[in-house]
Design a protein around this motif. Structure first.
Motif, PDB file in Angstrom:
ATOM      1  N   ARG A 173       0.808  -1.304  -0.047  1.00 10.18           N
ATOM      2  CA  ARG A 173       0.063  -0.080   0.093  1.00 10.18           C
ATOM      3  C   ARG A 173       0.955   1.486   0.057  1.00 10.18           C
ATOM      4  O   ARG A 173       1.964   1.304   0.943  1.00 10.18           O
ATOM      5  N   VAL A 174       0.536   2.092  -0.854  1.00  9.09           N
ATOM      6  CA  VAL A 174       1.309   3.210  -1.113  1.00  9.09           C
ATOM      7  C   VAL A 174       0.501   4.670  -0.781  1.00  9.09           C
ATOM      8  O   VAL A 174      -0.273   4.861  -1.383  1.00  9.09           O
ATOM      9  N   TYR A 175       1.029   5.344   0.408  1.00  6.14           N
ATOM     10  CA  TYR A 175       0.503   6.665   0.681  1.00  6.14           C
ATOM     11  C   TYR A 175       1.311   7.687   0.259  1.00  6.14           C
ATOM     12  O   TYR A 175       2.691   7.784   0.309  1.00  6.14           O
ATOM     13  N   THR A 176       0.890   8.666  -0.787  1.00  8.83           N
ATOM     14  CA  THR A 176       1.637   9.526  -1.404  1.00  8.83           C
ATOM     15  C   THR A 176       1.360  10.882  -0.754  1.00  8.83           C
ATOM     16  O   THR A 176       0.261  11.088  -0.379  1.00  8.83           O
ATOM     17  N   ILE A 177       2.386  11.704  -0.759  1.00 10.57           N
ATOM     18  CA  ILE A 177       2.126  13.113   0.052  1.00 10.57           C
ATOM     19  C   ILE A 177       2.906  14.233  -1.176  1.00 10.57           C
ATOM     20  O   ILE A 177       4.074  13.978  -1.429  1.00 10.57           O
ATOM     21  N   GLY A 178       2.200  15.315  -1.446  1.00 14.03           N
ATOM     22  CA  GLY A 178       2.505  16.243  -2.097  1.00 14.03           C
ATOM     23  C   GLY A 178       2.747  17.597  -1.114  1.00 14.03           C
ATOM     24  O   GLY A 178       2.054  18.087  -0.547  1.00 14.03           O
ATOM     25  N   VAL A 179       4.211  17.954  -1.412  1.00 10.93           N
ATOM     26  CA  VAL A 179       4.630  18.976  -0.404  1.00 10.93           C
ATOM     27  C   VAL A 179       4.681  20.182  -1.229  1.00 10.93           C
ATOM     28  O   VAL A 179       5.379  20.396  -2.174  1.00 10.93           O
ATOM     29  N   GLY A 180       3.986  21.394  -0.685  1.00 10.25           N
ATOM     30  CA  GLY A 180       4.050  22.751  -1.261  1.00 10.25           C
ATOM     31  C   GLY A 180       2.988  23.464  -1.160  1.00 10.25           C
ATOM     32  O   GLY A 180       1.901  22.863  -1.287  1.00 10.25           O
ATOM     33  N   THR A 181       3.233  24.755  -0.910  1.00 11.32           N
ATOM     34  CA  THR A 181       1.994  25.540  -0.779  1.00 11.32           C
ATOM     35  C   THR A 181       1.282  25.858  -1.903  1.00 11.32           C
ATOM     36  O   THR A 181       1.727  25.374  -2.934  1.00 11.32           O
ATOM     37  N   GLN A 182       0.053  26.269  -1.968  1.00 14.65           N
ATOM     38  CA  GLN A 182      -0.698  26.650  -3.225  1.00 14.65           C
ATOM     39  C   GLN A 182      -0.257  28.128  -3.744  1.00 14.65           C
ATOM     40  O   GLN A 182       0.037  29.013  -2.997  1.00 14.65           O
ATOM     41  N   GLY A 183       0.085  28.134  -5.051  1.00 12.87           N
ATOM     42  CA  GLY A 183       0.423  29.266  -5.835  1.00 12.87           C
ATOM     43  C   GLY A 183       2.049  29.419  -5.953  1.00 12.87           C
ATOM     44  O   GLY A 183       2.472  28.467  -6.631  1.00 12.87           O
ATOM     45  N   MET A 184       2.423  30.316  -5.308  1.00 13.62           N
ATOM     46  CA  MET A 184       3.951  30.596  -5.479  1.00 13.62           C
ATOM     47  C   MET A 184       4.694  30.351  -4.345  1.00 13.62           C
ATOM     48  O   MET A 184       4.217  30.330  -3.157  1.00 13.62           O
ATOM     49  N   ALA A 185       6.198  30.094  -4.575  1.00 12.31           N
ATOM     50  CA  ALA A 185       6.906  29.624  -3.336  1.00 12.31           C
ATOM     51  C   ALA A 185       8.357  30.128  -3.701  1.00 12.31           C
ATOM     52  O   ALA A 185       8.800  30.379  -5.007  1.00 12.31           O
ATOM     53  N   PRO A 186       9.081  30.527  -2.639  1.00 14.49           N
ATOM     54  CA  PRO A 186      10.582  30.800  -2.871  1.00 14.49           C
ATOM     55  C   PRO A 186      11.310  29.677  -3.131  1.00 14.49           C
ATOM     56  O   PRO A 186      11.605  29.106  -2.434  1.00 14.49           O
TER      57      PRO A 186
END
Length: 330
Positions: free
Chosen positions: A221-234
């Protein structure tokens, strides 16, 4: 041994007799005055009190101590030993961590990679019965730590992970395939991969969907996590003046991450800040619980023999002294 208990604790109430005996004895000593009519005390002027006079109180001390011990014997002191038999069915987990250059983006504190390492460390520490391994990927992938229950070693290896260890890029399929290879032969009741990334698959020889199909074949079983804010990031950008941060759009291939989790029976999560990332790992922790059976056994050992022996000795010595050395003083 957890301590001393008493089989008949009600007998301990009789200990109140002992202070009553002491009070009665002290009052009796104050009211005891021997009188003898003599024409004068001249013949006794040079006499004093002998050591027997001062030691006569030891008879009462022996009696009081003996009675105290007899009451304790009647209460039946017991030593209780408790044992725990713990049987566990752990879960095998592989953490697949993206270490590409974009993981240095500052929309997390201090950045995505360090935040991910901190939260993963807490997750590992909270699962003492599970075997956990670590795979890192960027343009390529490799195993940083195989499945192990030595979590101290695993955490140390996790802390050593840095962006730039391998060629840059985002090979999600390769990271997942390496993780599958590490866990596929496991005999654990549950096999889990937690894949964390912040980008779009752009490198590697194995497509993410293909790797997901392989994971499904092996019951992983694979749990996936997307890391990152919405929109723009530095994001960090190399310039002639060194690394500088420029605001760029966050690109996460959520479609493929959702497909991976759906194919394998897992779940997709999106973490937009440090708190959200902690919540994601807590939810995964609840979803994948190890089975722990604890059976407790106890054994009681009688401890009245020693106080009974002491009580017998004290009372025997008291009777012996009362009828020999202190016979004329009692």
């Amino acid at each position: 041994m957890n301590g001393i208990t008493f089989a008949n604790p009600l007998f301990l109430y009789f200990l109140a007799v002992v202070p009553a005996m002491i009070i009665f004895y002290l009052l009796k000593q104050q009211n005891t005055n021997a009188s003898l009519r003599m024409p004068g005390l001249g013949p006794f002027a040079g006499t004093g009190k002998t050591f027997r006079h001062y030691l006569r109180h030891i008879l009462f001390a022996f009696r009081a101590a003996g009675i105290t011990l007899l009451i304790i014997v009647l209460a039946r002191p017991q030593a209780t030993n408790r044992f725990q038999n713990v049987s566990t069915e752990g879960i095998d987990i592989v953490l697949a961590l993206d270490i590409s250059g974009s993981m240095l983006a500052r929309d997390f504190k201090p950045d995505r990679l360090e935040a991910s390492k901190d939260v993963a460390t807490e997750f590992i520490s909270g699962r003492p019965y599970d075997r956990i391994g670590l795979v890192v990927f960027s343009g390529e992938s490799f195993t940083q730590c195989p499945l192990t229950t030595d979590h101290a070693v695993l955490i140390n290896l996790l802390r050593e992970v840095q962006s730039g260890m391998i060629e840059d890029g985002t090979a999600i399929g390769m990271g997942l395939a390496t993780s599958v290879n590490r866990i596929k032969d496991s005999k654990a009741k549950s096999k889990v991969i937690i894949l964390l990334t912040d980008g779009v698959n752009n490198r590697g020889e194995i497509a993410p969907a293909t790797a997901a199909g392989i994971a499904k074949t092996f019951g992983i079983r694979v749990y996936t996590i997307g890391v990152g804010t919405q929109g723009m990031a530095p994001y960090p950008v190399n310039t002639p003046f060194g690394v500088q941060y420029q605001s760029m759009p966050v690109e996460i291939d959520e479609a493929i991450l959702k497909e991976i989790s759906a194919t394998t029976g897992g779940k997709y999560f999106r973490a937009t800040d440090n708190n959200k990332l902690e919540e994601v790992y807590k939810e995964i922790d609840k979803l994948e619980k190890s089975k722990t059976d604890v059976r407790q056994f106890s054994r009681k050992e009688e401890k009245y023999f020693l106080p009974a022996l002491l009580a017998f000795c004290l009372l025997a010595v008291e009777i012996l002294l009362r009828n020999t050395i202190f016979r004329n003083l009692t």
